[in-house]
Motif scaffolding. Structure first.
Motif, PDB file in Angstrom:
ATOM      1  N   ARG A 253      14.760  -8.172 -16.011  1.00  0.00           N
ATOM      2  CA  ARG A 253      13.774  -9.104 -15.475  1.00  0.00           C
ATOM      3  C   ARG A 253      14.001  -9.322 -13.986  1.00  0.00           C
ATOM      4  NH1 ARG A 253      11.301 -13.366 -13.956  1.00  0.00           N
ATOM      5  NH2 ARG A 253       9.506 -14.146 -15.144  1.00  0.00           N
ATOM      6  N   ASP A 254      15.265  -9.438 -13.574  1.00  0.00           N
ATOM      7  CA  ASP A 254      15.571  -9.602 -12.152  1.00  0.00           C
ATOM      8  C   ASP A 254      15.061  -8.411 -11.349  1.00  0.00           C
ATOM      9  OD1 ASP A 254      16.780 -12.004 -12.651  1.00  0.00           O
ATOM     10  OD2 ASP A 254      18.844 -11.269 -12.474  1.00  0.00           O
ATOM     11  N   GLY A 255      15.249  -7.201 -11.900  1.00  0.00           N
ATOM     12  CA  GLY A 255      14.792  -6.010 -11.191  1.00  0.00           C
ATOM     13  C   GLY A 255      13.292  -5.966 -11.040  1.00  0.00           C
ATOM     14  N   ILE A 256      12.568  -6.262 -12.117  1.00  0.00           N
ATOM     15  CA  ILE A 256      11.107  -6.233 -12.067  1.00  0.00           C
ATOM     16  C   ILE A 256      10.574  -7.359 -11.185  1.00  0.00           C
ATOM     17  CG2 ILE A 256       9.009  -6.445 -13.445  1.00  0.00           C
ATOM     18  CD1 ILE A 256      10.656  -5.219 -15.782  1.00  0.00           C
ATOM     19  N   ALA A 257      11.178  -8.545 -11.317  1.00  0.00           N
ATOM     20  CA  ALA A 257      10.733  -9.671 -10.496  1.00  0.00           C
ATOM     21  C   ALA A 257      10.967  -9.403  -9.018  1.00  0.00           C
ATOM     22  CB  ALA A 257      11.468 -10.944 -10.929  1.00  0.00           C
ATOM     23  N   GLY A 258      12.085  -8.738  -8.690  1.00  0.00           N
ATOM     24  CA  GLY A 258      12.324  -8.383  -7.301  1.00  0.00           C
ATOM     25  C   GLY A 258      11.261  -7.453  -6.755  1.00  0.00           C
ATOM     26  N   CYS A 259      10.904  -6.439  -7.540  1.00  0.00           N
ATOM     27  CA  CYS A 259       9.836  -5.521  -7.134  1.00  0.00           C
ATOM     28  C   CYS A 259       8.519  -6.261  -6.930  1.00  0.00           C
ATOM     29  CB  CYS A 259       9.648  -4.437  -8.191  1.00  0.00           C
ATOM     30  SG  CYS A 259      10.836  -3.103  -8.096  1.00  0.00           S
ATOM     31  N   ALA A 260       8.257  -7.232  -7.811  1.00  0.00           N
ATOM     32  CA  ALA A 260       6.988  -7.950  -7.752  1.00  0.00           C
ATOM     33  C   ALA A 260       6.844  -8.771  -6.476  1.00  0.00           C
ATOM     34  CB  ALA A 260       6.850  -8.847  -8.975  1.00  0.00           C
ATOM     35  N   THR A 261       7.972  -9.106  -5.825  1.00  0.00           N
ATOM     36  CA  THR A 261       7.901  -9.898  -4.592  1.00  0.00           C
ATOM     37  C   THR A 261       7.762  -9.034  -3.347  1.00  0.00           C
ATOM     38  OG1 THR A 261      10.299  -9.946  -4.211  1.00  0.00           O
ATOM     39  CG2 THR A 261       9.360 -11.655  -5.654  1.00  0.00           C
ATOM     40  N   VAL A 262       7.877  -7.715  -3.501  1.00  0.00           N
ATOM     41  CA  VAL A 262       7.779  -6.798  -2.364  1.00  0.00           C
ATOM     42  C   VAL A 262       6.417  -6.122  -2.397  1.00  0.00           C
ATOM     43  CG1 VAL A 262       8.726  -4.711  -1.307  1.00  0.00           C
ATOM     44  CG2 VAL A 262      10.264  -6.404  -2.319  1.00  0.00           C
ATOM     45  N   PRO A 263       5.685  -6.094  -1.275  1.00  0.00           N
ATOM     46  CA  PRO A 263       4.380  -5.430  -1.270  1.00  0.00           C
ATOM     47  C   PRO A 263       4.529  -3.913  -1.420  1.00  0.00           C
ATOM     48  CG  PRO A 263       4.554  -6.980   0.552  1.00  0.00           C
ATOM     49  CD  PRO A 263       5.940  -6.798  -0.012  1.00  0.00           C
ATOM     50  N   THR A 264       4.372  -3.443  -2.650  1.00  0.00           N
ATOM     51  CA  THR A 264       4.401  -2.009  -2.939  1.00  0.00           C
ATOM     52  C   THR A 264       3.036  -1.581  -3.445  1.00  0.00           C
ATOM     53  OG1 THR A 264       5.209  -2.405  -5.181  1.00  0.00           O
ATOM     54  CG2 THR A 264       6.860  -1.982  -3.480  1.00  0.00           C
ATOM     55  N   GLY A 265       2.818  -0.288  -3.475  1.00  0.00           N
ATOM     56  CA  GLY A 265       1.562   0.241  -3.983  1.00  0.00           C
ATOM     57  C   GLY A 265       1.780   1.605  -4.588  1.00  0.00           C
ATOM     58  N   SER A 266       0.688   2.250  -4.934  1.00  0.00           N
ATOM     59  CA  SER A 266       0.723   3.589  -5.509  1.00  0.00           C
ATOM     60  C   SER A 266      -0.121   4.520  -4.656  1.00  0.00           C
ATOM     61  CB  SER A 266       0.182   3.567  -6.947  1.00  0.00           C
ATOM     62  OG  SER A 266      -0.125   4.873  -7.401  1.00  0.00           O
ATOM     63  N   VAL A 267       0.456   5.669  -4.319  1.00  0.00           N
ATOM     64  CA  VAL A 267      -0.274   6.677  -3.558  1.00  0.00           C
ATOM     65  C   VAL A 267      -0.383   7.948  -4.390  1.00  0.00           C
ATOM     66  CG1 VAL A 267       1.783   7.581  -2.357  1.00  0.00           C
ATOM     67  CG2 VAL A 267      -0.489   7.840  -1.320  1.00  0.00           C
ATOM     68  N   LEU A 268      -1.542   8.582  -4.319  1.00  0.00           N
ATOM     69  CA  LEU A 268      -1.809   9.834  -5.030  1.00  0.00           C
ATOM     70  C   LEU A 268      -2.183  10.880  -3.977  1.00  0.00           C
ATOM     71  CD1 LEU A 268      -2.289  11.549  -7.557  1.00  0.00           C
ATOM     72  CD2 LEU A 268      -4.534  10.464  -7.782  1.00  0.00           C
ATOM     73  N   ILE A 269      -1.348  11.906  -3.864  1.00  0.00           N
ATOM     74  CA  ILE A 269      -1.527  12.926  -2.816  1.00  0.00           C
ATOM     75  C   ILE A 269      -1.730  14.295  -3.459  1.00  0.00           C
ATOM     76  CG2 ILE A 269      -0.461  14.071  -0.831  1.00  0.00           C
ATOM     77  CD1 ILE A 269       1.116  11.544  -0.302  1.00  0.00           C
ATOM     78  N   THR A 270      -2.701  15.014  -2.947  1.00  0.00           N
ATOM     79  CA  THR A 270      -2.947  16.394  -3.356  1.00  0.00           C
ATOM     80  C   THR A 270      -2.691  17.300  -2.155  1.00  0.00           C
ATOM     81  OG1 THR A 270      -4.676  15.631  -4.852  1.00  0.00           O
ATOM     82  CG2 THR A 270      -4.604  17.982  -4.390  1.00  0.00           C
ATOM     83  N   ALA A 271      -1.877  18.331  -2.354  1.00  0.00           N
ATOM     84  CA  ALA A 271      -1.519  19.240  -1.260  1.00  0.00           C
ATOM     85  C   ALA A 271      -1.504  20.670  -1.775  1.00  0.00           C
ATOM     86  CB  ALA A 271      -0.163  18.869  -0.679  1.00  0.00           C
ATOM     87  N   ARG A 272      -1.560  21.627  -0.869  1.00  0.00           N
ATOM     88  CA  ARG A 272      -1.551  23.043  -1.239  1.00  0.00           C
ATOM     89  C   ARG A 272      -0.539  23.816  -0.389  1.00  0.00           C
ATOM     90  NH1 ARG A 272      -5.408  25.049  -4.554  1.00  0.00           N
ATOM     91  NH2 ARG A 272      -7.229  23.747  -4.971  1.00  0.00           N
TER      92      ARG A 272
END
Length: 276
Positions: A253-272
């Motif tokens: 719970r401490d680990g997840i709660a810590g992540c929840a307080t940091v502005p993170t996001g998800s990126v999806l990249i396509t490359a060739r």
């Protein structure tokens, strides 16, 4: 945001052995972000993580007979989805044998065991020849690696013209003194090396010799994830503490709660990988 002490493959495997059952109870077997239309979308976590799997796999644009590498495959859900939805041959690699066994069982259950090979190996020293794959899927496995050596090895095994699809967490803010401590429990739990900025993923892919075709910010769709995991954890707290121990539940719970307080996001990249 790199850590100076790099975990070994064995340490990463051990971390997942310790936490797999508990994390799957909280977030489902896919072991990655969920995808929601917005805060009002009440889709269960397990369905939302499957939805993200399908969004990411679609970017591979794999065809029947293509050779696809799923790097850091975990329990094998995306690898099986690739085989089911495209007819491609999939080599799924991970350092955790229990996860690979789960993947093999899931492939058998879905009837695609002849299309998916689950193999234990280190992603930084893969036993595959140059130009072995038509596509490479990197699905939330980058936090366990420094990017430069990982992408160099991916380029080696990818054929010219082949596609890389990468989905990863990223930091939405500059690194400051207070961010490290808030992520420390998460880094320790899963033996994380780094969470990078969105720009650094694309820049390092280009430096490795790939052409970046698209960078998609999925944050508005993945943002509910940590809050919903915490809500489920709190709802099931007594049950989870009885099964896994109060200390393990507090730690995660401490680990997840810590992540929840940091502005993170998800990126999806396509490359060739370019020809020539």
């Amino acid at each position: 945001m790199p850590d100076t002490s790099l975990p070994t493959a064995e340490a990463v495997s051990d971390a997942y052995d310790r936490l797999a059952a508990l994390t799957e109870t909280l977030g489902g077997p896919d072991l990655h972000y969920g995808y929601w239309s917005g805060p009002a979308d009440d889709t269960p976590i397990e369905e939302a993580t499957d939805r993200l799997t399908r969004v990411v796999v679609a970017r591979l644009a794999a065809q029947p007979g293509d050779r696809v590498l799923d790097l850091g495959c975990g329990n094998g859900r995306p690898a099986v989805t690739v085989a089911e939805s495209t007819g491609a041959w999939v080599t799924a690699i991970d350092v955790n044998e229990h996860a690979l066994e789960r993947g093999r069982a899931w492939a058998r259950e879905r009837g695609v065991e002849s299309l998916v090979s689950f193999e234990r190996c280190d992603a930084l020293a893969m036993p595959y020849p140059r130009d072995a794959f038509d596509g490479v899927l990197v699905f939330e496995s980058t936090p366990h690696f420094l990017l430069e050596p990982l992408f160099t090895e991916i380029v080696r095994v990818l054929r010219p013209g082949g596609r890389v699809v990468l989905e990863a967490p990223f930091l939405r803010v500059p690194v400051t003194e207070d961010i490290g401590p808030r992520l420390a429990a998460y880094f320790e739990m899963f033996q994380v090396v780094s969470i990078e900025s969105r720009e650094s993923y694309a820049e390092t892919l280009r430096a490795a010799g790939l052409r970046v075709d698209a960078v998609e910010d999925l944050t508005e769709h993945t943002e509910p994830f940590y809050g919903r995991i915490l809500a489920r954890l709190d709802t099931l707290h007594a049950e989870l503490a009885a099964e896994y121990g109060a200390e393990a539940v507090r730690w995660i719970r401490d680990g997840i709660a810590g992540c929840a307080t940091v502005p993170t996001g998800s990126v999806l990249i396509t490359a060739r990988k370019p020809f020539g």
